[in-house]
Design an enzyme around this catalytic site. Structure first.
Site, PDB file in Angstrom:
ATOM      1  CD  GLU A 180      35.160  37.860  39.340  1.00 33.50           C
ATOM      2  OE1 GLU A 180      36.395  38.246  39.916  1.00 33.50           O
ATOM      3  OE2 GLU A 180      35.191  38.428  37.759  1.00 33.50           O
TER       4      GLU A 180
ATOM      5  CG  HIS B 112      38.585  45.026  32.839  1.00 34.75           C
ATOM      6  ND1 HIS B 112      38.620  45.669  34.048  1.00 34.75           N
ATOM      7  CD2 HIS B 112      38.655  44.234  33.253  1.00 34.75           C
ATOM      8  CE1 HIS B 112      38.538  45.137  34.607  1.00 34.75           C
ATOM      9  NE2 HIS B 112      38.421  44.585  34.905  1.00 34.75           N
TER      10      HIS B 112
END
Lengths: 94, 339
Positions: B160, B260
């Protein structure tokens, strides 16, 4: 006709879906959704503006057409339905 | 002896510290690789940075299971551990992540200008995800059935935070190949941060992402070593869909063109390059990948896999000019994954 709510994105990148049979809902809502998907999106997709692009995003699928959730005009009955569908989201199995 | 002679000037002391202090070691090493002209240009700024007291600045908040951010401040920089394990894990992992970027690349935080690292834990009710919102990191607790807390893996926190680093550097557009590169860089640096923290070399690292947060001993969310195998026949998720090669490239409109999924391809290229170069991934391959992600001339916002491949080869040749085996290994890795 079936309405599908799709949630995707975030760290996991896993898609979640919830389906709803619209025939169980008032004719007015069915017509609103049908018209919304026949017309062009009312506003630009801002589900994932540049800075929060890693955040989850939501879209709706109806009759083979996919639209970002916030591309649809505001409607109280639709909002209630989406709230219910969000509570029923399940992972899509690969 | 006069007082002014016995006490060196503050400036001189700082310069000496830059030259000798261990905490500036990596900065000196990077500096030593520069050409004479580049050193002259950067000398003033480098010294300014070295002189400035450089420390991490973390703040961890709790959303108290609401979808609000940042929420209530629970622990800020320098404060002792609290009772909440999620708060402490986010705080510690952000520290390791900051240290990774600073000690190896001289990068001071997400924006390289000392930005405060803000994190929110306990976001939403049974929220099974984590994300970077452009300004801070957010972690859910998971539903307790499929996912556990998203603070349990340092590679998630590194992932992140790296989205933030990418935002301030090549700022890859979040769709198709550039989006998959964005996701891949977050995974690549997330896994390197885990390896560096645990001091694991390429042969001993597990190369898994999210092995704790996806519940079940045989599951993880992604594998850089073997994309497509992180979870197999999971009762709720099925089987990991990531391809390891361009032949399996997926165009998934529901995931911005498969960002993804297709990240498995550059992820695997990084693994192959790091494994074949050997040693610790961050020493050579990681430096090359970092040089590429910060090269906004070669890696533009809409960069393709081929653009990034080119940038890694160019920087391998620049960083290791006398060692063609490094650039050869990188070139071969990309070729192996079909790029």
């Amino acid at each position: 006709m079936k309405l599908t709510l799709i949630q995707s994105g975030g760290f996991t990148g896993k898609t979640k879906i919830a389906e709803e049979d619209l025939s169980n809902h008032p004719e007015e809502l069915q017509q609103f959704i049908k018209q919304a998907f026949l017309q062009k999106p009312a506003k630009k997709d801002q589900t994932n503006p540049d800075k929060s692009r890693d955040k989850e995003s939501y879209s709706l699928e109806y009759d083979g057409t996919n639209l970002p959730l916030n591309a649809l005009a505001k409607n109280d009955d639709l909002d209630k339905l989406i709230k219910k569908m969000k509570a029923n989201l399940k992972f899509k199995k690969n | 002896m006069q007082k002014s002679e016995s006490k060196p000037s503050a400036f001189k002391t700082k310069v000496q510290a830059f030259a000798t202090d261990d905490k500036f070691r990596s900065k000196r090493q990077l500096f030593s690789k520069l050409s004479h002209g580049a050193k002259r240009v950067l000398l003033h700024e480098s010294l300014k940075k070295a002189i400035k007291k450089t420390t991490v600045n973390r703040a961890v908040y709790t959303a108290k299971n609401k979808e609000t951010q940042p929420g209530k401040l629970v622990r800020k920089e320098g404060q002792a551990a609290v009772k909440d394990k999620d708060v402490n894990r986010a705080y510690d992992a952000a520290g390791y992540t900051w240290n990774f970027y600073y000690s190896l690349f001289g990068r001071n935080s997400i924006d390289s200008k000392g930005m405060k690292i803000i994190q929110t834990v306990h976001y939403g009710v049974k929220y099974d995800n984590a994300f970077w919102d452009g300004e801070q990191m957010i972690y859910g607790d998971g539903d307790g059935k499929i996912f556990g807390s998203f603070t349990t893996d340092i590679d998630i926190i590194g992932h992140e935070l790296t989205h933030g680093v990418v935002q301030y550097e090549c700022n890859l557009a979040y769709k198709d190949q550039s989006g998959a590169l964005n996701e891949s860089l977050a995974d690549v640096f997330g896994t390197m941060i885990k390896q560096k923290t645990l001091n694991l070399d390429v042969k001993h690292a597990d190369w898994l992402i999210g092995e704790n947060c996806l519940l079940g001993k045989k599951y993880a969310l992604r594998s850089l070593k073997a994309p497509g195998t992180a979870y197999v026949n999971h009762p709720d998720l099925g089987t990991d869909p990531q391809p390891a090669n361009m032949s399996g490239y997926i165009n998934d409109p529901g995931d911005n063109g498969g960002v993804h999924s297709n990240s498995g391809i550059p992820n695997h290229a990084f693994y192959l390059a790091a494994y074949n170069i050997g040693g610790y991934s961050w020493e050579k391959t990681g430096r090359i990948w970092y040089a590429a992600l910060t090269d906004i001339e070669l890696v533009k916002e809409t960069a393709s896999f081929a653009d990034f491949k080119n940038a890694t080869i160019v920087h391998a040749q620049k960083l290791f000019p006398g060692n063609t085996s490094v650039s050869d290994a990188i070139s071969a890795a990309w070729k192996s994954v079909g790029v």
